[in-house]
Motif scaffolding. Structure first.
Motif, PDB file in Angstrom:
ATOM      1  N   PRO A 225       0.903   0.168  -6.849  1.00 39.09           N
ATOM      2  CA  PRO A 225       1.159  -0.255  -5.461  1.00 39.09           C
ATOM      3  C   PRO A 225       2.077   0.685  -4.685  1.00 39.09           C
ATOM      4  N   ALA A 228       1.008   3.286  -1.836  1.00 39.20           N
ATOM      5  CA  ALA A 228       0.837   2.961  -0.416  1.00 39.20           C
ATOM      6  C   ALA A 228       2.005   3.507   0.407  1.00 39.20           C
ATOM      7  N   ASP A 232       1.926   6.393   3.402  1.00 36.45           N
ATOM      8  CA  ASP A 232       2.581   6.195   4.701  1.00 36.45           C
ATOM      9  C   ASP A 232       3.598   7.299   4.988  1.00 36.45           C
ATOM     10  N   THR A 249      -1.216  -0.933 -12.544  1.00 35.08           N
ATOM     11  CA  THR A 249      -1.565  -1.985 -11.593  1.00 35.08           C
ATOM     12  C   THR A 249      -2.527  -1.415 -10.554  1.00 35.08           C
ATOM     13  N   PRO A 250      -3.537  -2.187 -10.127  1.00 29.48           N
ATOM     14  CA  PRO A 250      -4.471  -1.667  -9.124  1.00 29.48           C
ATOM     15  C   PRO A 250      -3.746  -1.105  -7.910  1.00 29.48           C
ATOM     16  N   THR A 251      -4.252   0.012  -7.421  1.00 27.82           N
ATOM     17  CA  THR A 251      -3.619   0.745  -6.334  1.00 27.82           C
ATOM     18  C   THR A 251      -4.316   0.453  -5.012  1.00 27.82           C
ATOM     19  N   PRO A 252      -3.612  -0.138  -4.046  1.00 26.79           N
ATOM     20  CA  PRO A 252      -4.235  -0.352  -2.728  1.00 26.79           C
ATOM     21  C   PRO A 252      -4.361   0.971  -1.984  1.00 26.79           C
ATOM     22  N   LEU A 253      -5.425   1.127  -1.244  1.00 30.32           N
ATOM     23  CA  LEU A 253      -5.633   2.361  -0.492  1.00 30.32           C
ATOM     24  C   LEU A 253      -6.020   2.029   0.934  1.00 30.32           C
ATOM     25  N   ASP A 254      -5.188   2.451   1.866  1.00 28.98           N
ATOM     26  CA  ASP A 254      -5.491   2.280   3.282  1.00 28.98           C
ATOM     27  C   ASP A 254      -6.379   3.451   3.703  1.00 28.98           C
TER      28      ASP A 254
END
Length: 335
Positions: A225, A228, A232, A249-254
């Motif tokens: 996480p 992110a 930014d 842990t799964p990585t959020p990607l914008d």
């Protein structure tokens, strides 16, 4: 007696054993090294746990980095001689050439006569960290004077190497660490600024340090996480080099941020450099030059004797170190 570090099943440090094995005989293109020091890396821990890209074959050896004295040469080996003080560049699979033991084989292309100013402990702490940092910052991202470089896990051996390489290029290394406990040690190691990621707003702090522009290079072995915040923090057209996966842990990607900032996100591993003859030679030359001038200096945190190899792995996994954990091998260290 010739002892090697081996394990017969995956698991924690307790699975490691010192076992007597026959003295290896170097074949064509191989070098027999009587080791004096061994360098530890996260790769060995992951390999032992069965979480590495290559699965162990039991009974399995382990180890990428060692320094010692050449004891014998196989046919066709040139560039090193019996009695030379050498260290090993990770340019092979641990399933083929595990180098954590008292007398080990290594392929000749991976054996380097290291600068005389280095001790065996320092020489065993050089190649994984500096070539990884060189590959990410110089070879891939083209670090240059004036760049702001965000360095995650900055107190690791690779993180400290990245600080030195960024400074050597005239760039501005910004060290990221979880808390402020290591702040002064990172500043002493050459970081221009330190951001405690669990205590500060990373992106806001980077904007403040860069007058709103963000960092041109991000060098990260963590993922998860926290990525992110690094995205930014990145500048327009920044390069983000991911060289590890400490947080699974799964990585959020914008995707929108990546798209409109024109970001490059690049996965990287050391072997891109060390298994390519030209790139390996360039990397070794860069690091040797930096070692010779003193611009690059390995940092050793803790030294363990070979008999305490499991404790050394425990210390590695505890994550409290600043720099490299090294294991010394009994023997006369004179060359």
């Amino acid at each position: 007696m010739n002892r090697a570090v081996r394990f017969h099943q995956t698991g924690g440090p307790e699975v490691l054993r010192l076992e007597e094995v026959p003295l290896p005989v170097p074949g064509p293109g191989e070098v027999l090294i009587r080791t004096r020091a061994l360098g530890l890396n996260r790769a060995e821990s992951m390999f032992r746990l069965g979480q590495y890209g290559t699965d162990p074959v039991f009974p399995s050896g382990v180890g990428y980095e060692a320094a010692g004295v050449v004891e014998a040469l196989g046919d066709g080996v040139s560039g090193v001689g019996v009695g030379d003080a050498v260290s090993v560049v990770p340019a092979f699979s641990m399933t083929e050439y595990p180098v954590h033991g008292e007398a080990v084989l290594a392929p000749a292309h991976a054996v380097v006569v290291h600068p005389e100013r280095l001790s065996f402990e320092e020489a065993a702490s050089v190649w994984m960290q500096f070539i990884t940092a060189y590959g990410g910052l110089v070879d891939l991202a083209g670090v240059r004077a004036g760049d702001t470089v965000l360095i995650s896990a900055a107190s690791s051996s690779v993180g400290l190497a990245a600080i030195q390489i960024a400074r050597r290029a005239g760039a501005r290394p910004v060290a990221l660490t979880r808390t402020g406990a290591k702040r002064q040690r990172l500043l002493d190691a050459g970081a221009d600024e330190v951001i405690a990621t669990a205590e500060e707003d990373v992106a806001a702090r980077v904007r403040e340090l860069t007058s709103g522009e963000g960092a041109r290079i991000v060098f990260d072995p963590v993922g998860g996480p926290a990525l992110a915040d690094l995205i930014d923090s990145a500048a327009h057209e920044a390069t983000i080099v991911l060289y590890g996966l400490l947080d699974r842990t799964p990585t959020p990607l914008d995707v929108g941020t990546v798209l409109f900032k024109h970001l490059t996100i690049r996965g990287f591993e050391l072997f891109e450099i060390t298994t390519d003859d030209r790139r390996r030679a360039e990397a070794v030359g860069y690091v040797r030059d930096g070692l010779a001038t003193g611009e690059l200096t390995p940092t050793i945190d803790t030294v363990f004797p070979l008999e305490r190899i499991a404790d050394a792995h425990r210390a590695l996994e505890a994550g409290g170190q600043v720099g490299k954990i090294v294991v010394t091998v009994p023997g006369d260290a004179s060359v």
